[in-house]
Design an enzyme around this catalytic site. Structure first.
Site, PDB file in Angstrom:
ATOM      1  N   ASN A 162      -7.223   4.428  -0.271  1.00 48.99           N
ATOM      2  CA  ASN A 162      -6.955   3.021   0.036  1.00 48.99           C
ATOM      3  C   ASN A 162      -8.183   2.219   0.439  1.00 48.99           C
ATOM      4  OD1 ASN A 162      -4.252   3.443  -0.501  1.00 48.99           O
ATOM      5  ND2 ASN A 162      -3.734   3.895   1.638  1.00 48.99           N
ATOM      6  N   ASN A 185       0.279   6.367   1.621  1.00 48.95           N
ATOM      7  CA  ASN A 185       0.820   5.486   2.664  1.00 48.95           C
ATOM      8  C   ASN A 185       1.420   4.181   2.151  1.00 48.95           C
ATOM      9  OD1 ASN A 185       0.454   7.224   4.826  1.00 48.95           O
ATOM     10  ND2 ASN A 185      -1.678   6.626   5.075  1.00 48.95           N
ATOM     11  N   THR A 294      -7.478  14.273   6.482  1.00 53.79           N
ATOM     12  CA  THR A 294      -6.894  12.990   6.110  1.00 53.79           C
ATOM     13  C   THR A 294      -5.832  13.206   5.035  1.00 53.79           C
ATOM     14  OG1 THR A 294      -8.523  12.640   4.372  1.00 53.79           O
ATOM     15  CG2 THR A 294      -9.057  11.772   6.564  1.00 53.79           C
ATOM     16  N   THR A 295      -5.024  12.174   4.819  1.00 58.62           N
ATOM     17  CA  THR A 295      -4.020  12.252   3.758  1.00 58.62           C
ATOM     18  C   THR A 295      -4.687  12.514   2.414  1.00 58.62           C
ATOM     19  OG1 THR A 295      -2.546  10.743   4.945  1.00 58.62           O
ATOM     20  CG2 THR A 295      -2.162  11.006   2.585  1.00 58.62           C
ATOM     21  N   GLY A 296      -5.821  11.866   2.169  1.00 59.10           N
ATOM     22  CA  GLY A 296      -6.512  12.055   0.900  1.00 59.10           C
ATOM     23  C   GLY A 296      -6.947  13.488   0.683  1.00 59.10           C
ATOM     24  N   TRP A 316     -13.918   6.147   0.136  1.00 58.16           N
ATOM     25  CA  TRP A 316     -15.235   5.631   0.546  1.00 58.16           C
ATOM     26  C   TRP A 316     -15.180   5.276   2.026  1.00 58.16           C
ATOM     27  CZ3 TRP A 316     -19.886   5.997  -1.408  1.00 58.16           C
ATOM     28  CH2 TRP A 316     -20.914   5.204  -0.898  1.00 58.16           C
ATOM     29  N   HIS A 330      -9.151  -0.884   4.288  1.00 55.32           N
ATOM     30  CA  HIS A 330      -8.090  -0.839   3.282  1.00 55.32           C
ATOM     31  C   HIS A 330      -8.270  -1.996   2.308  1.00 55.32           C
ATOM     32  CE1 HIS A 330      -5.198   1.355   6.264  1.00 55.32           C
ATOM     33  NE2 HIS A 330      -5.923   2.212   5.572  1.00 55.32           N
ATOM     34  N   HIS A 346      -9.855  12.093  12.585  1.00 54.38           N
ATOM     35  CA  HIS A 346     -10.400  12.498  11.292  1.00 54.38           C
ATOM     36  C   HIS A 346     -11.930  12.480  11.311  1.00 54.38           C
ATOM     37  CE1 HIS A 346      -6.358  12.212   9.833  1.00 54.38           C
ATOM     38  NE2 HIS A 346      -6.307  10.906  10.008  1.00 54.38           N
TER      39      HIS A 346
END
Length: 375
Positions: A162, A185, A294-296, A316, A330, A346
């Protein structure tokens, strides 16, 4: 005598792995700042250890370097433009998949299944270990009977982060060409389609998104906005981490109730209790000293199980791009974030450095600028 020596060596290595994993879990406990009961975390460790032999991600014939750089010096590690030559390293991708399978199996760990729980069952939260929740009737009804990724395999997968680096990237068309597209998300897509695409096969939804993006559904207007976003998923997998922390319980229940009441066409999934620690364990044993993934990073780790080639967009974690232009945290809001803050759960720049190493070796492709054909 030789057999006895090998047995002693194996036992010593096993004890070393157990020690390292318990040390890592103790580190999580300190970060979270809770004390008391350790039953849930210990059971997660035992489950993780049952699948783990100490494996390493091979980068240039060695493991990933231990990295502690949290400064914007990471900006110096530029990524070549999309038009530059990048070649998929299938051998390395397969090796990583096999290594990760020693820690977790995405097909199974992507969701708890209906046959494993029943209404009223008590679950200890992963982070608030002294707090429990009861499996509600709504949650039970939405648990899948079989894994949403059972026997699934895709040639190419896109994982769309995001970051504001996506703005003006023109990557939307390229993203939509991939066999399977993962988003994070409940990020909006319609108004940013040129840069982020529209296709969605799996989207995550941390409970905090309901507070931050939908005002905790305080009135009918916000409930309708959430419903519109959910209806737009049109059969996609909605991945809800329901068992992480006590604070998300009400929000998960609100979403579950809306899905059932309005017959929303989504396939819900609720990650297993062991997944987060298994993912963290994998990266820690490869000397990538993250805090909480992280979610990523979670999505990349899962995707190695069912994707031949993985393409990352919108990853990034820096306030400036490669040309020193400001980058929003975001792409769709004005939220600020301290990438290098010690208080953050994180370690995003550290994760990025690891992913960049894998990009350079051809295990994944990381796009942080304009896509080919963007104007």
């Amino acid at each position: 005598m030789q057999l006895q020596f090998r047995s002693w060596m194996l036992a010593a290595l096993t004890l070393l792995v157990v020690f390292l994993i318990f040390a890592d879990i103790s580190e999580i406990e300190e970060e979270i700042g809770n004390s008391g009961g350790r039953g849930t975390i210990r059971s997660a460790v035992n489950s993780l250890h049952s699948k783990s032999n100490r494996a390493e991600v091979v980068i240039n014939g060695s493991s990933l370097p231990a990295v502690a750089d949290r400064s914007n010096e990471s900006l110096k590690h530029s990524i070549q433009p999309a038009s530059s030559k990048w070649r998929h390293n299938q051998t390395l991708s397969l090796r990583i998949r096999k290594q990760i399978l020693k820690f977790l199996d995405a097909e199974k760990d992507i969701s708890v299944l209906k046959g494993t729980l029943k209404p009223g069952d008590i679950i200890h939260y992963i982070f608030d270990r002294d707090s429990t929740m009861n499996v509600s009737q709504n949650l039970y009804e939405l648990l899948p009977r079989t894994s949403p990724l059972k026997n699934k395999h895709f040639q190419t997968c896109a994982i769309v982060g995001n970051s504001g680096v996506l703005l003006n990237s023109g990557c939307g068309q390229e993203i939509d060409t991939h066999s399977f597209v993962i988003r994070c998300n409940l990020a909006p897509v319609q108004e940013y389609a040129r840069d982020v695409g529209l296709k969605t096969d799996l989207v995550t939804m941390n409970p905090s998104v309901i507070q931050r993006a939908f005002e905790d559904l305080v009135n009918a207007t916000w409930r309708e906005k959430l419903l519109q976003r959910l209806h737009g998923l049109n059969g996609s997998i909605l991945w809800i981490p329901a068992f992480m922390a006590r604070g998300g319980k009400e929000r998960v229940e609100w979403v579950n109730a809306l899905i059932l009441k309005h017959h929303v066409n989504v396939r819900t999934a609720y990650p297993s209790l062991r997944l987060l620690h298994a993912v963290r364990g994998y990266w820690l044993t490869n000397k990538v000293h993250i805090k909480r993934p992280t979610t990523g990073l979670l999505m990349y780790t899962l995707a190695t199980r069912f994707c031949n080639q993985i393409y990352l967009y919108g990853f990034w974690p820096f306030p400036l791009d490669q040309n020193q232009n400001p980058v929003k945290y975001h792409y769709y809001d004005s939220l600020k974030y301290g990438y290098t803050s010690q208080a953050s759960p994180h370690t995003m720049p550290l994760e990025f450095k690891a992913l960049k190493s894998l990009h350079e070796q051809g295990a994944l492709k990381l796009t942080v600028g304009q896509c080919d054909g963007a104007t």
